[in-house]
Scaffold this active site. Structure first.
Site, PDB file in Angstrom:
ATOM      1  CB  SER A   1      -1.197  -8.372  -0.680  1.00 51.75           C
ATOM      2  OG  SER A   1      -2.068  -9.047   0.214  1.00 51.75           O
TER       3      SER A   1
ATOM      4  CE  LYS B   1      -4.390  -1.408   0.200  1.00 49.84           C
ATOM      5  NZ  LYS B   1      -5.479  -0.900  -0.655  1.00 49.84           N
TER       6      LYS B   1
END
Length: 421
Positions: free
Chosen positions: A314, A59
């Site tokens: 992720s 992110k």
């Protein structure tokens, strides 16, 4: 998938520009071969280790690229974002790095570990506000604050600059391999990472099939694609908090419905078992959303045989206090954990008989709630039993019924079961 032209698409030039902007804060994460998964699926399975990123998820890429695109006036006024955790940490890091003020809205159910990490990365530049039970609740509050305070909203997925920042993962993957990539598996929450990846790979490796993965309890993108319109889902399972949104981004929906090769869901229980396996067998710590892509390989095992496959891991922002729930969900998925109402005769030795004659030699009581009622012939107890083999279930139920201990089976009664798990 649908082949209509989208209103926006992340171009390679913009993704490359994003890569040059974020390089001061974003690591080039390793692309590692997984010996265990490669042997299991008879394929070349590569893990893109975004769990090793600076803020322990990808992110930071989109957040920093978006904030870096703001004007000086916007930066002075500050930014606002909403996040279940990982985007918040990326925004917090960016705010501290650039010396600007940020207000971060997070759902009240966000794991404590993610809240503390966000504050740590942002320091004195960040204020955290807990709002609502879902990302969507937090997002509505954050947008309202932007209007009243004149600040810029940094969207976690439905923004071109965010998407282009996430797309830099595709650039790295392409540079890190010396052979064609057949499949890339990517987790889908709001769709920012999948959208950016579609942009990069369409330009660099158009034959690569990109497979989107959602939690079974929050199939927002799959539902939207099936209905051919961006659809809000009101009842979602929030367990995989990094990929559980009620509605995906409008830009992301357009891109994913057009360019994803497939969109599938994976049961939360299988994700939990994958988390445990990664920790116990590979010494890799991942959050639930980070395990989605590896869990999905089971559904593609026939198609990926002999292929080159990349799974994007992720993130690794997992809260250790969730370990018991993760194990519980994994056991339930494997049919090894079962809850019953057991009717104990109200006489001395009833429990001893149940343990000695009803339970199998490998069965274990892991939950027991009983309250004696002197006016009743039988006293009901809620009993949780863990099995070593799922085939032991039916013999156990048969013994319970034969000796009049059986009351009810609770695993398939969601209204009651939710109070136990």
């Amino acid at each position: 998938m649908n082949t209509e032209v989208t209103t926006y698409f992340p171009e390679l030039e913009d993704i490359q520009k994003a890569a040059s902007i974020i390089k001061e804060v974003s690591m080039v994460t390793p692309l590692m071969n997984s010996i265990r998964y490669s042997r299991k699926y008879d394929a070349n399975i590569l893990l893109k280790r975004e769990d090793l990123q600076r803020v322990r998820s990808y992110k930071i890429r989109g957040a920093f690229n978006k904030i870096s695109s703001l004007t000086k006036e916007q930066l002075v006024k500050g930014v606002v974002c909403a996040s279940a955790g990982n985007h918040a940490q990326g925004v917090a890091f960016a705010c501290h790095h650039l010396g600007i003020e940020g207000t971060i809205y997070m759902p009240s159910v966000t794991p404590k570990q993610k809240i503390e990490q966000t504050q740590m990365f942002g320091g004195e530049h960040v204020k955290i506000v807990l709002e609502g039970d879902t990302f969507d609740d937090a997002s509505k509050a954050a947008r309202k604050a932007c209007v009243t305070e004149g600040k810029t909203f940094v969207h976690p997925f439905d923004d071109p600059k965010t998407i282009e920042g996430q797309g830099t993962i595709g650039l790295e993957i392409f540079k890190q391999v010396d052979h064609p990539i057949d499949y890339i598996f990517v987790a889908v929450g709001g769709g920012g990472l999948a959208s950016g990846l579609c942009g990069a790979m369409k330009a660099l490796s158009p034959k690569t099939k990109i497979i989107g993965i959602e939690p079974e309890g929050a199939p927002s993108m799959l539902t939207s694609i099936q209905q051919n319109k961006n659809t809000e889902i009101f009842d979602i399972d929030k367990f995989i908090d990094g990929a559980a949104v009620q509605k995906v981004g409008d830009l992301n929906f357009d891109i994913c419905k057009t360019y994803l090769s497939d969109m599938i869901t994976v049961p939360e229980g299988l994700v939990c078992q994958t988390i445990l396996d990664l920790y116990n067998r590979d010494a890799i710590v991942v959050e639930p959303a980070g395990a989605l892509t590896l869990a999905a390989l089971e559904y593609y095992k026939d198609k990926i045989k002999g292929k080159n496959v990349v799974c994007i891991v992720s993130g690794s922002n997992n809260d250790i206090t969730r370990t018991a729930e993760i194990k519980e969900r994994a056991l339930l998925y494997a049919d090894l954990k079962h809850y019953f109402i057991v009717r104990f005769p109200q006489r001395a030795g009833a429990l001893k008989q149940f343990v000695g004659e009803i339970l199998g030699p490998n069965d274990d009581i892991t939950h027991f709630e009983y309250s004696k009622k002197s006016s009743r012939e039988n006293g009901p107890a809620v009993v949780g039993i863990e099995l070593k083999d799922k085939d032991d279930l039916q013999p156990l139920i048969s013994r319970m019924k034969e000796h009049n201990f059986y009351g009810d089976y609770l695993n398939d009664k969601p209204d009651l079961f939710q109070f136990l798990v």
